[in-house]
Design a protein around this motif. Structure first.
Motif, short mmCIF file in Angstrom:
data_model
loop_
_atom_site.label_atom_id
_atom_site.label_comp_id
_atom_site.label_asym_id
_atom_site.label_seq_id
_atom_site.Cartn_x
_atom_site.Cartn_y
_atom_site.Cartn_z
N SER A 1 0.66 -1.08 0.06
CA SER A 1 0.06 0.02 0.08
C SER A 1 0.96 1.11 0.17
CB SER A 1 -0.84 0.01 1.22
OG SER A 1 -1.75 -0.95 1.30
N LYS A 2 2.15 1.32 0.79
CA LYS A 2 2.93 2.45 0.72
C LYS A 2 3.32 2.73 -0.43
CE LYS A 2 4.12 0.67 5.20
NZ LYS A 2 5.03 -0.12 5.97
N TYR B 1 1.78 2.94 -3.48
CA TYR B 1 0.90 3.63 -4.12
C TYR B 1 0.27 4.95 -3.29
CZ TYR B 1 -2.85 0.37 -2.58
OH TYR B 1 -3.38 -0.15 -1.96
N LEU B 2 0.06 4.64 -2.00
CA LEU B 2 -0.61 5.75 -1.43
C LEU B 2 0.46 6.96 -0.97
CD1 LEU B 2 -2.46 3.47 1.35
CD2 LEU B 2 -3.36 4.70 -0.79
N VAL B 3 0.86 7.54 -2.21
CA VAL B 3 1.83 8.58 -2.03
C VAL B 3 1.18 9.92 -3.01
CG1 VAL B 3 3.79 7.03 -1.56
CG2 VAL B 3 3.18 7.73 -4.04
N LYS B 4 1.52 11.10 -2.50
CA LYS B 4 1.31 12.18 -3.35
C LYS B 4 1.76 12.12 -4.90
CE LYS B 4 -1.29 14.90 -1.39
NZ LYS B 4 -2.46 15.68 -1.89
N GLU B 5 2.66 11.81 -5.25
CA GLU B 5 3.25 11.25 -6.47
C GLU B 5 2.44 10.39 -7.34
OE1 GLU B 5 5.03 10.96 -3.62
OE2 GLU B 5 6.03 12.92 -3.40
N VAL B 6 1.47 9.71 -6.86
CA VAL B 6 0.79 8.52 -7.71
C VAL B 6 0.54 8.65 -8.90
CG1 VAL B 6 -1.49 9.08 -6.51
CG2 VAL B 6 -0.71 6.50 -7.28
N ASN B 7 -0.06 9.84 -9.21
CA ASN B 7 -0.56 10.22 -10.63
C ASN B 7 0.67 10.24 -11.67
OD1 ASN B 7 -3.20 10.19 -9.75
ND2 ASN B 7 -3.50 12.41 -9.75
N ASP C 1 1.94 6.65 -12.02
CA ASP C 1 1.21 6.05 -12.73
C ASP C 1 1.38 6.33 -14.54
OD1 ASP C 1 -0.93 4.20 -13.68
OD2 ASP C 1 -2.35 5.87 -13.78
N PHE D 1 2.83 1.15 -12.30
CA PHE D 1 1.87 0.14 -11.93
C PHE D 1 1.10 -0.65 -12.87
CE2 PHE D 1 1.84 4.08 -9.27
CZ PHE D 1 2.29 3.61 -7.99
N LYS E 1 -2.32 -3.33 -12.69
CA LYS E 1 -3.50 -2.76 -13.45
C LYS E 1 -4.00 -4.04 -14.40
CE LYS E 1 -3.46 1.59 -14.53
NZ LYS E 1 -2.94 2.97 -15.30
N VAL F 1 -5.66 -6.83 -12.67
CA VAL F 1 -7.18 -6.55 -12.17
C VAL F 1 -8.05 -6.67 -13.34
CG1 VAL F 1 -8.87 -4.81 -11.21
CG2 VAL F 1 -6.41 -5.16 -10.04
N SER G 1 -10.83 -5.57 -8.08
CA SER G 1 -9.84 -4.88 -7.31
C SER G 1 -10.19 -4.94 -5.71
CB SER G 1 -9.78 -3.30 -7.42
OG SER G 1 -11.10 -2.84 -7.38
N GLU H 1 -7.00 -6.36 -3.27
CA GLU H 1 -6.56 -5.77 -2.01
C GLU H 1 -7.00 -6.29 -1.01
OE1 GLU H 1 -4.97 -2.95 -1.36
OE2 GLU H 1 -5.95 -2.86 0.73
#
Lengths: 228, 228
Positions: B136-137, B139-145, B148, B153, B157, B160, B182, B186
Motif C-alpha cells: 500500500s505504501k 501507491y498511497l503517495v502524493k506522486e501517484v498520478n 502511474d 503500476f 493494473k 485487475v 480490485s 486488495e
DNA sequence: GAATATTGATAGTAATACTATTATTTTTGC
DNA sequence: GCAAAAATAATAGTATTACTATCAATATTC
C-alpha cells in the motif's frame, strides 16, 4: 450535540497524546491544521516543523502535544472512526428490521463524507480524504502488535465488530461475517482511492458510488432482496 | 522455465531501476537481501546503508541500481504482480468453462504463497509477506498520478483487468466487475494481514483461508453453485 | 502581583537520504 | 597476459528529518 462530542472524545486513547489537544486553542489548531497540511503535501512530506510554520507556532510546542507524527495520525484516525461509529449507531438506532438496519449501516459507512458542523475545528471532508490516503500507514508498521496492545486501534476494531454483528443478525448461517465487515470498511477506502487515481480499476464514478457497489455486494452475498 | 523468467522480466518497467539488477550478481544480491531485510525490520526502518552493511557492499553502489528505496519497493511489487499474473494465466490456460476458470484464478490469487524454485535469488514466500505489509505504501503517495503515468503500476493494473474480464465472462450482467476484482486483490492482502495481527477482525485462521472466503463471496455474488 | 503553567526561540544531536570524488578491483577485448 | 574500460568501494560532504534540552517570554490563575 454535546453528548456526541463527549462520546467521541472518550473514544480517543489517552496514550495517543501527551497533552489533550482538545484542552487548548493551540491544541485544536494543531489538529485542525494538521488535517489540512497532511492533505496538501501527504504524510511523508508532513513534518512538525512545517506545521509549526503554518500555524505560527513552534515545532517544540507541537511536540508537547504529540510524541511524533505517527501518533498524530493514530489520533486523527481514532477521531474519524469514532465519528463514523457514532453516526452509524445513531442513524441505525431506531431500526428494528435487521436487513434495513444493515442496509442503513452500509450506507453511512460507505457514502461520501459531508461536513459535520458539530465539530468546528475538524473538517470531516478533508479528514476523510487523508484517511483514504494515509490510514493504512498507521497500522502497516512493524510495531503494530505493541500498538494494538496499547489500544490504539480499539475504535476501528469496535466498528468492525458492530458491523459484523449486524451481518450475523441478518444471516446467522453466513460463515464470514468478520471478514465481510473488514473487507467493506477497508474496501470502501480503497474504492474511493481508485475512483480518484485509478478509474480504470473500479466501476465507481460520479454516478456509481461505493455505496451502490457494497450494498449490492452485501445483498447478493447474504441472499436478500434490494427492498429488504 | 526460461520463458517464464523472461516474461516476468519484461513486466518490470525499466524506469524503476538505473541499472538492471538482473544483469549482475551484486544486483541480484541487492534484490534478494532487500526482500529479507525489509521483512525483518519493516520498510520505514530499511535504508540502503543498512542493506549495504548486510551484503558487504556499499551504500553508493546500491544507489547505482535504484534511485531510492521507494523505487526498489515498486520494482519488487512489479516482480510480485508479474509473477502472480503469470501463474494465474498459466494455471487457467487450458480451462474452457468460465466458472471453473474464474474459480481457479481466485484460487491462485488468494492462496498462501509457496516458494518457486524457478527464481533462485527471490524468496517468494518472504516477498509475499512484504507485499502484504508494505505494498500500500508504494501507491498511497502524493506522486501517484505521475508515477502511474510513468507506467509503474501497469502489471497490477493488467492483473485487475484480466480478473475483471474473467468475471464478465461468467456474468455479463454484473455491474461491478472491476470493483469486485480490485476488492479481491486488495482484500486478500488485507485478510492475510488481519489473520496475522488482528485475528478478531477476520474469520480466516489455520483452517479457513482467504481463498475460502473470497471463493464463497464470488460464487454468492455471481449467483453460482460451488461446484460450477 | 507573585507564582505557575504554557508557549516560543534557539541550539544541538543522531540518523536519513542522498551526491560527488577518488581509489580499487574486476571484467573484457585483443 | 596486459591495457582499457567498467564496476564497485571508500570517503567525505550536504540538507533535511526527527527529535531533545535549555532558557526566555507570555499568559493564566490564585
Amino acid at each position: 450535540m454535546d453528548v456526541l462530542m463527549q462520546s467521541l472524545k472518550i473514544g480517543i486513547n489517552e496514550k495517543l497524546y501527551i497533552k489533550d489537544p482538545e484542552s487548548s486553542s493551540l491544541g485544536k489548531k494543531i489538529v485542525e491544521e494538521s488535517i489540512l497540511l497532511i492533505d496538501e503535501i501527504g504524510f511523508e512530506h508532513f513534518t512538525f516543523k512545517k506545521l509549526g510554520a503554518r500555524i505560527n507556532s513552534n515545532e517544540s510546542s507541537i511536540y508537547r502535544y504529540f510524541e511524533n507524527k505517527h501518533k498524530l495520525l493514530l489520533y486523527l484516525a481514532s477521531w474519524y472512526w469514532g465519528w463514523m461509529e457514532y453516526r452509524m449507531v445513531f442513524d441505525t438506532n431506531g431500526i428494528s428490521d435487521p436487513v434495513e438496519k444493515l442496509s442503513k449501516a452500509i450506507e453511512v459507512l460507505t457514502q461520501n463524507v459531508e461536513e459535520d458542523n458539530a465539530f468546528s475545528h475538524i473538517n470531516e471532508v478533508v479528514l476523510n480524504k487523508i484517511i483514504i490516503n494515509e490510514y493504512s500507514k498507521s497500522y502497516l508498521v512493524k510495531e503494530v502488535n505493541d500498538e494494538d496492545k496499547n489500544g490504539y486501534f480499539i475504535v476501528c476494531k469496535r466498528l468492525v465488530s458492530r458491523l459484523s454483528e449486524m451481518i450475523v443478525a441478518v444471516d446467522k448461517t453466513y460463515a464470514y461475517p468478520l471478514s465481510l465487515a473488514s473487507t467493506i470498511l477497508e474496501g470502501t477506502l480503497h474504492q474511493y482511492f481508485l475512483k480518484e487515481h485509478f478509474p480504470m480499476l473500479t466501476n465507481c464514478n460520479e454516478n456509481v458510488t461505493p455505496t451502490h457497489f457494497f450494498t449490492d455486494l452485501i445483498f447478493r452475498t447474504l441472499n436478500l432482496n434490494v427492498n429488504g
